[in-house]
Design a protein around this motif. Structure first.
Motif, short mmCIF file in Angstrom:
data_model
loop_
_atom_site.label_atom_id
_atom_site.label_comp_id
_atom_site.label_asym_id
_atom_site.label_seq_id
_atom_site.Cartn_x
_atom_site.Cartn_y
_atom_site.Cartn_z
N ALA A 190 19.11 24.24 26.24
CA ALA A 190 19.61 25.17 26.77
C ALA A 190 18.80 25.19 27.63
O ALA A 190 18.08 26.36 27.78
CB ALA A 190 18.96 25.79 24.82
N GLY A 191 18.27 24.17 28.10
CA GLY A 191 17.07 23.98 29.42
C GLY A 191 15.95 24.44 29.39
O GLY A 191 15.13 24.44 29.96
N ALA A 192 15.50 23.40 27.36
CA ALA A 192 14.47 23.79 27.69
C ALA A 192 13.71 22.42 27.82
O ALA A 192 14.89 21.43 27.69
CB ALA A 192 13.65 23.71 26.14
N LEU A 193 12.03 21.90 28.56
CA LEU A 193 11.90 20.48 28.44
C LEU A 193 11.57 19.72 27.68
O LEU A 193 10.54 19.91 26.90
CB LEU A 193 10.67 21.13 29.71
CG LEU A 193 9.76 19.48 29.93
CD1 LEU A 193 11.12 19.32 31.31
CD2 LEU A 193 8.52 19.80 29.90
N THR A 194 12.53 18.56 27.61
CA THR A 194 12.31 17.96 26.40
C THR A 194 11.42 16.28 26.76
O THR A 194 11.12 15.78 25.44
CB THR A 194 13.65 17.37 25.75
OG1 THR A 194 14.10 16.85 26.72
CG2 THR A 194 14.34 18.52 25.34
N SER A 195 10.80 16.46 27.87
CA SER A 195 10.21 15.03 28.54
C SER A 195 9.81 15.20 29.31
O SER A 195 10.38 15.91 30.61
CB SER A 195 10.74 13.31 28.31
OG SER A 195 10.39 13.03 28.56
N PRO A 196 8.60 14.84 30.35
CA PRO A 196 7.79 14.40 28.75
C PRO A 196 7.16 15.33 28.12
O PRO A 196 7.47 16.91 27.81
CB PRO A 196 5.96 14.52 29.99
CG PRO A 196 6.23 14.94 30.92
CD PRO A 196 8.20 15.81 31.13
N THR A 197 6.98 15.82 26.87
CA THR A 197 6.33 16.41 25.59
C THR A 197 4.92 16.61 26.49
O THR A 197 4.57 17.73 25.23
CB THR A 197 6.46 15.08 24.33
OG1 THR A 197 5.57 14.00 24.60
CG2 THR A 197 8.01 15.03 24.05
N GLY A 198 4.25 16.23 26.94
CA GLY A 198 2.29 16.66 26.80
C GLY A 198 2.03 16.29 28.99
O GLY A 198 3.02 16.11 29.54
N PRO A 199 0.95 16.25 28.80
CA PRO A 199 0.74 15.69 29.97
C PRO A 199 1.37 14.71 30.62
O PRO A 199 1.11 13.61 29.96
CB PRO A 199 -1.07 16.05 30.67
CG PRO A 199 -1.29 17.21 29.19
CD PRO A 199 0.08 16.87 28.32
N ALA A 200 1.49 14.36 32.21
CA ALA A 200 1.68 13.14 32.27
C ALA A 200 0.77 13.08 33.66
O ALA A 200 0.32 13.83 34.62
CB ALA A 200 3.45 13.35 32.89
N THR A 201 0.07 11.68 33.42
CA THR A 201 -1.01 11.21 33.85
C THR A 201 -0.32 10.19 35.32
O THR A 201 0.12 9.01 34.41
CB THR A 201 -1.85 10.61 32.94
OG1 THR A 201 -2.62 11.31 32.24
CG2 THR A 201 -3.23 10.09 33.77
N PHE A 202 -0.83 10.38 36.36
CA PHE A 202 -0.59 9.10 37.15
C PHE A 202 -1.54 8.44 37.76
O PHE A 202 -2.75 8.93 37.75
CB PHE A 202 -0.28 10.16 38.52
CG PHE A 202 1.30 11.04 38.99
CD1 PHE A 202 2.17 10.37 39.29
CD2 PHE A 202 1.58 12.30 37.59
CE1 PHE A 202 3.57 11.28 39.18
CE2 PHE A 202 3.01 12.49 37.84
CZ PHE A 202 3.99 12.04 38.44
N GLY A 203 -1.26 7.41 38.41
CA GLY A 203 -1.82 6.56 38.55
C GLY A 203 -2.84 6.82 40.14
O GLY A 203 -2.67 7.67 40.48
#
Length: 430
Positions: A259-272
């Motif tokens: 359906a086009g919904a974002l499934t991953s990541p499910t929250g904020p993604a932290t980079f190094g």
């Protein structure tokens, strides 16, 4: 005695005339308060003798509200109601004066001053604009800051992106073969689908470019099991890794359902963290694509991209609210509460001593200053972009002027009559 009685009347009429003339002369003076001469009779020596004339009891000031004149200058202020602005005539240890003339300006040292160079007083406030200390001893000179002085390093980027569902997969383009396998290269626009750039800030407030590259890696329309995109984050020329534990920088993988919904990541993604050239300290970023990011038909759409850092800002504007709160706005979008205008009131304002230029000082008759902030405890509210005109009604003053003139003429006529009577008596012997 009639000479001296009429002479006191002449002096009284002359004082009345001078008082009215002063009111008329200051009709255009901002914050001026008109005065009224008050007289009393001189007590007779006995019940069988006439009075001995009049005497000036006092010239009483009238502290009624004057009308407001609109101004295009925000630092022109008026008090709607009771109270006086508080000023000091020196940076430290100066004498305190009180005024209703709110024609304020900023001097060369960035202090808010009145038309006589007196320093306008404010009460200290916390970051929320609440007064932290009261009383005239707590009042201080208001100085405008040149900068906000509080840079903030970027830590989070909030994005909302619409990815096109019909985008191709760069690794399957005809130019890439087994001899030249596909690999992401930020300098090769054929190795990714889209890119976008913004500015982030290090802990010293230094601005650095941050670039996001998006490359599609899988498409269900092409028979793949998922709809996947990879996000490459560069700060300056340094790539940040979505997996800080990896020895080489890795991208962040985005996956979407049918359906086009974002499934991953499910929250904020932290980079190094990365330490690009020119930065004063390492920068660690978190990407939050939010719930609005999706994949759909159409073109690549960057709906929003916001980051929470900012540099040290330069002073853009100063505003003063009805409650007297002075707020500075800076070029980086931050604001700072500088203080609340201190206002004073008196139990007997008519006892104040005039200092000229619509300023007064405390006397024993006026009582001590009751210091507060606008809009509270009976103090008037501040109106920005307005000045209080003199409370002089020119029509009323002209009538008083005619009355004073008639009184003067009548007393002069009394002296003339007494003189004629004395002359007649002196001529009886002839």
């Amino acid at each position: 005695m009639s000479f001296y009685t009429s002479l006191s009347g002449l002096k009284g009429a002359q004082t009345d005339l001078s008082t009215v003339s002063n009111n008329i002369a200051n009709v255009g003076s901002y914050g001026f308060k008109k005065s009224r001469a008050e007289f009393g009779d001189i007590v007779a020596a006995s019940r069988t003798s006439a009075g001995q004339g009049t005497r000036l009891k006092q010239i009483e000031q009238q502290f009624s509200q004057g009308g407001f004149e609109a101004s295009s200058k925000e630092l022109d202020l008026a008090i709607a109601g009771n109270g006086f602005f508080i000023t000091r005539d020196a940076l430290t240890g100066g004498s305190t004066t009180f005024t209703r003339n709110g024609a304020f300006d900023i001097d060369a040292d960035r202090y808010l001053v009145d038309s006589n160079g007196g320093y306008v007083q404010v009460l200290p406030v916390d970051t929320a604009g609440n007064v932290t200390s009261t009383g005239i001893a707590s009042a201080r000179n208001l100085q405008m800051p040149l900068t906000s002085g509080t840079p903030r390093a970027t830590s989070t980027m909030d994005l909302s992106i619409g990815f096109p569902s019909n985008a191709d997969v760069p690794s399957r383009r005809a130019m890439y073969s087994s001899a030249t396998p596909w690999a992401f290269d930020r300098l090769d626009p054929n190795s990714y689908n889209h890119s976008t750039q913004t500015v982030v800030y290090d802990s010293a407030g230094k601005a650095l470019p941050a670039t996001l590259y998006f490359a599609r890696t899988a498409s269900t329309a092409s028979g793949d099991a998922t709809n996947s995109w990879q996000t490459y984050l560069f700060v300056g020329n340094e790539q940040a890794s979505a997996n800080p534990a990896s020895p080489t920088p890795t991208p962040l993988t985005l996956q979407f359902d049918a359906a086009g919904a974002l499934t991953s990541p499910t929250g904020p993604a932290t980079f190094g963290s990365v330490f690009p050239a020119g930065a004063s300290a390492p920068i660690g970023l978190t990407l939050d694509f939010g719930a609005a990011t999706n994949q759909s038909t159409g073109t690549f759409t960057l709906a929003s991209l916001e980051q929470d850092g900012y540099a040290t800002g330069k002073l853009d504007d100063v505003t003063i609210g009805e409650d007297g709160l002075v707020t500075a706005t800076f070029s980086n979008g931050t604001t700072q509460a500088l203080g609340k205008l201190a206002v004073a009131n008196f139990s007997n304002p008519t006892g104040l001593k005039q200092r000229g230029d619509a300023r007064w000082s405390i006397t024993g008759d006026s009582g001590d200053a009751q210091v507060g902030v606008p809009g509270e405890d009976g103090f008037g509210r501040i109106q920005s972009g307005a000045l209080e005109r003199a409370n002089v009604d020119i029509t009323e003053e002209l009538v008083s002027l005619i009355s004073a003139q008639r009184n003067f003429q009548a007393n002069a006529k009394a002296i003339e009559t007494a003189n004629a009577m004395t002359s007649a008596i002196m001529n009886l012997r002839n």
